[in-house]
Design an enzyme around this catalytic site. Structure first.
Site, mmCIF file in Angstrom:
data_model
loop_
_atom_site.group_PDB
_atom_site.id
_atom_site.type_symbol
_atom_site.label_atom_id
_atom_site.label_comp_id
_atom_site.label_asym_id
_atom_site.label_seq_id
_atom_site.Cartn_x
_atom_site.Cartn_y
_atom_site.Cartn_z
ATOM 1 N N SER A 20 0.820 -1.223 0.000
ATOM 2 C CA SER A 20 0.000 0.000 0.000
ATOM 3 C C SER A 20 0.851 1.270 0.000
ATOM 4 O O SER A 20 0.532 2.209 -0.743
ATOM 5 C CB SER A 20 -0.962 0.007 1.196
ATOM 6 O OG SER A 20 -1.949 -0.971 0.998
ATOM 7 N N THR A 65 -5.641 -2.636 8.558
ATOM 8 C CA THR A 65 -5.644 -4.023 8.113
ATOM 9 C C THR A 65 -5.701 -4.917 9.339
ATOM 10 O O THR A 65 -5.906 -4.421 10.457
ATOM 11 C CB THR A 65 -4.448 -4.285 7.155
ATOM 12 O OG1 THR A 65 -4.570 -5.603 6.649
ATOM 13 C CG2 THR A 65 -3.099 -4.128 7.836
ATOM 14 N N LYS A 69 -9.511 -3.821 11.816
ATOM 15 C CA LYS A 69 -10.685 -3.317 11.076
ATOM 16 C C LYS A 69 -11.942 -3.245 11.935
ATOM 17 O O LYS A 69 -12.863 -2.511 11.617
ATOM 18 C CB LYS A 69 -10.962 -4.201 9.854
ATOM 19 C CG LYS A 69 -9.893 -4.077 8.788
ATOM 20 C CD LYS A 69 -10.212 -4.934 7.580
ATOM 21 C CE LYS A 69 -9.044 -4.956 6.631
ATOM 22 N NZ LYS A 69 -9.285 -5.723 5.416
ATOM 23 N N ASP A 105 -13.067 -2.204 1.005
ATOM 24 C CA ASP A 105 -12.793 -3.595 0.600
ATOM 25 C C ASP A 105 -13.956 -4.156 -0.224
ATOM 26 O O ASP A 105 -13.748 -4.956 -1.138
ATOM 27 C CB ASP A 105 -12.608 -4.495 1.827
ATOM 28 C CG ASP A 105 -11.281 -4.246 2.524
ATOM 29 O OD1 ASP A 105 -10.318 -3.838 1.854
ATOM 30 O OD2 ASP A 105 -11.214 -4.469 3.755
ATOM 31 N N GLY A 129 -13.738 -19.241 4.950
ATOM 32 C CA GLY A 129 -13.254 -18.274 5.940
ATOM 33 C C GLY A 129 -14.389 -17.427 6.483
ATOM 34 O O GLY A 129 -15.451 -17.317 5.852
ATOM 35 N N GLY A 131 -13.520 -14.351 8.570
ATOM 36 C CA GLY A 131 -12.869 -13.222 9.232
ATOM 37 C C GLY A 131 -13.286 -11.895 8.595
ATOM 38 O O GLY A 131 -14.336 -11.790 7.956
ATOM 39 N N GLY A 248 -5.934 -12.030 -5.775
ATOM 40 C CA GLY A 248 -6.306 -10.835 -5.005
ATOM 41 C C GLY A 248 -5.697 -9.480 -5.355
ATOM 42 O O GLY A 248 -6.050 -8.486 -4.723
HETATM 43 P P1 ATR Z 1 -8.838 -11.366 7.409
HETATM 44 O O1 ATR Z 1 -9.161 -9.958 7.805
HETATM 45 O O2 ATR Z 1 -7.745 -11.439 6.376
HETATM 46 O O3 ATR Z 1 -10.054 -12.144 7.022
HETATM 47 P P2 ATR Z 1 -8.872 -12.726 9.920
HETATM 48 O O4 ATR Z 1 -10.032 -11.899 10.361
HETATM 49 O O5 ATR Z 1 -7.787 -12.991 10.911
HETATM 50 O O6 ATR Z 1 -8.169 -12.077 8.672
HETATM 51 O O7 ATR Z 1 -9.461 -14.116 9.364
HETATM 52 C C1 ATR Z 1 -8.639 -15.141 8.927
HETATM 53 C C2 ATR Z 1 -9.505 -16.309 8.422
HETATM 54 O O8 ATR Z 1 -8.612 -17.350 8.025
HETATM 55 C C3 ATR Z 1 -10.430 -16.912 9.466
HETATM 56 O O9 ATR Z 1 -11.573 -17.401 8.821
HETATM 57 C C4 ATR Z 1 -9.588 -18.051 10.017
HETATM 58 O O10 ATR Z 1 -10.338 -19.099 10.588
HETATM 59 P P3 ATR Z 1 -10.775 -19.100 12.140
HETATM 60 O O11 ATR Z 1 -12.083 -18.355 12.215
HETATM 61 O O12 ATR Z 1 -10.901 -20.523 12.490
HETATM 62 O O13 ATR Z 1 -9.667 -18.412 12.889
HETATM 63 C C5 ATR Z 1 -8.926 -18.548 8.755
HETATM 64 N N1 ATR Z 1 -7.691 -19.264 9.020
HETATM 65 C C6 ATR Z 1 -6.524 -18.752 9.454
HETATM 66 N N2 ATR Z 1 -5.592 -19.720 9.557
HETATM 67 C C7 ATR Z 1 -6.188 -20.886 9.178
HETATM 68 C C8 ATR Z 1 -5.756 -22.238 9.058
HETATM 69 N N3 ATR Z 1 -4.514 -22.601 9.339
HETATM 70 N N4 ATR Z 1 -6.651 -23.153 8.621
HETATM 71 C C9 ATR Z 1 -7.919 -22.806 8.308
HETATM 72 N N5 ATR Z 1 -8.382 -21.540 8.413
HETATM 73 C C10 ATR Z 1 -7.540 -20.591 8.832
#
Ligand code: ATR
Length: 286
Positions: A20, A65, A69, A105, A129, A131, A248
């Site tokens: 960025s 980030t 957020k 986003d 995911g 998050g 992405g």
């Molecule tokens: P972002 O803002 O990039 O979405 P985040 O809020 O930390 O970052 O979310 C990361 C996502 O990746 C979550 O869905 C996380 O799953 P959990 O809810 O179980 O934490 C997922 N994630 C991260 N590491 C992972 C792994 N090793 N295997 C599977 N899912 C993973």
């Protein structure tokens, strides 16, 4: 400091490899706006301490980030409708002593689909995911009138929370969570669009959020939010099965362009921003 010099920044942890700063500094230079964009590595604890201190962060604007957020939201004086919808804010504009919060986003994802000519209306999506990024993706898809959004996540309660949150906001979209790999396999067969929002593959490019054997045989669109010089396993597998793929970079580009326009009121120099981003990706290690 000269008041005409604008100062922007990125807060998060980690941010040292973020592209960025390069992208925004190139845009400022291209439009001859005197200013700078800096990255500040702050975890939630340090960022909250900064926000709670009497003086506000006096940057003209900043991005947030992981993991900031959501934690920034109680400190916003005003929120755009997408911050309300997603529950996440990645862009703040300071006007005098007020913070205006935005979520760019959602636009980043929507625009990257549009550029790739991917239609969403009446389509079935699987989102991997639950998050912050998943929130932006789901909002974009629901606004784009997808029929269904199936959510698969490592931690089931996070998937349930996100599905519940969005089902209340988007009554016409069907939200379900996927409980196990058998269900994942059958939902993937029905999917028109599969989006990886997890961080699986980010550091270790050989790991994928979905075993190749579960990927659908019918041609579909596979989107990985992860970008970089080296393809993720998820994208490699999808390519080898003949799926249409998107990664992405464009989401990063368009969320940044939108933030730039919010801060400066000027049209973002997208070609320069893209060129800088792609150079940054090429020069990344690993
Ligand atoms: P972002 O803002 O990039 O979405 P985040 O809020 O930390 O970052 O979310 C990361 C996502 O990746 C979550 O869905 C996380 O799953 P959990 O809810 O179980 O934490 C997922 N994630 C991260 N590491 C992972 C792994 N090793 N295997 C599977 N899912 C993973």
């Amino acid at each position: 400091m000269n008041e005409d010099i604008k100062v922007f920044g990125l807060f998060g942890f980690p941010v040292s490899h973020s592209l960025s700063p390069a992208m925004h500094n190139a845009a400022l230079r291209a439009l001859q706006i005197p200013g700078i964009y800096l990255a500040f590595e702050r975890d939630s604890k340090h960022f909250l301490r900064l926000l709670k201190s009497k003086k506000k962060i006096i940057l003209d604007g900043f991005n947030l980030t992981v993991p900031l957020k959501e934690v920034v939201i109680p400190f916003l004086d005003k929120k755009d409708s997408l911050v309300e919808l997603t529950g996440a804010c990645n862009t703040v504009k300071r006007v005098k002593n007020s913070y205006l919060g935005f979520n760019t986003d959602v636009f980043g994802f929507t625009e990257s689909l549009r550029q790739a000519r991917i239609k969403t209306a009446k389509r079935n999506a699987v989102v991997l995911g639950a998050g912050g990024s998943a929130r932006a993706v789901i909002t974009s898809l629901a606004l784009g009138k997808v029929s269904s959004i199936m959510i698969f996540n490592r931690t089931k309660k996070n998937a349930e929370a996100i599905a519940g949150h969005f089902q209340k906001k988007f009554k016409r979209t069907k939200f379900r969570i996927i409980h196990n790999l058998n269900e994942l396999c059958s939902e993937l067969k029905n999917a028109d669009l599969i989006v990886n929002t997890t961080s699986v593959g980010l550091k270790d490019r050989s790991s994928s959020p979905v075993p190749k054997s579960l990927m659908p045989k019918r041609r579909t669109t596979v989107f990985d939010l992860i970008y970089g010089k080296k393809e993720t396993r998820f994208i490699r597998d999808a390519k080898s099965l003949g799926h249409r793929i998107v990664s992405g970079e464009d989401m990063l580009l368009y969320q940044g362009a939108k933030a730039f326009e919010i801060w400066t009121g000027k049209k973002a120099p997208i070609t320069i921003m893209r060129k800088t981003l792609m150079e940054g990706i090429r020069n990344q290690n690993g």
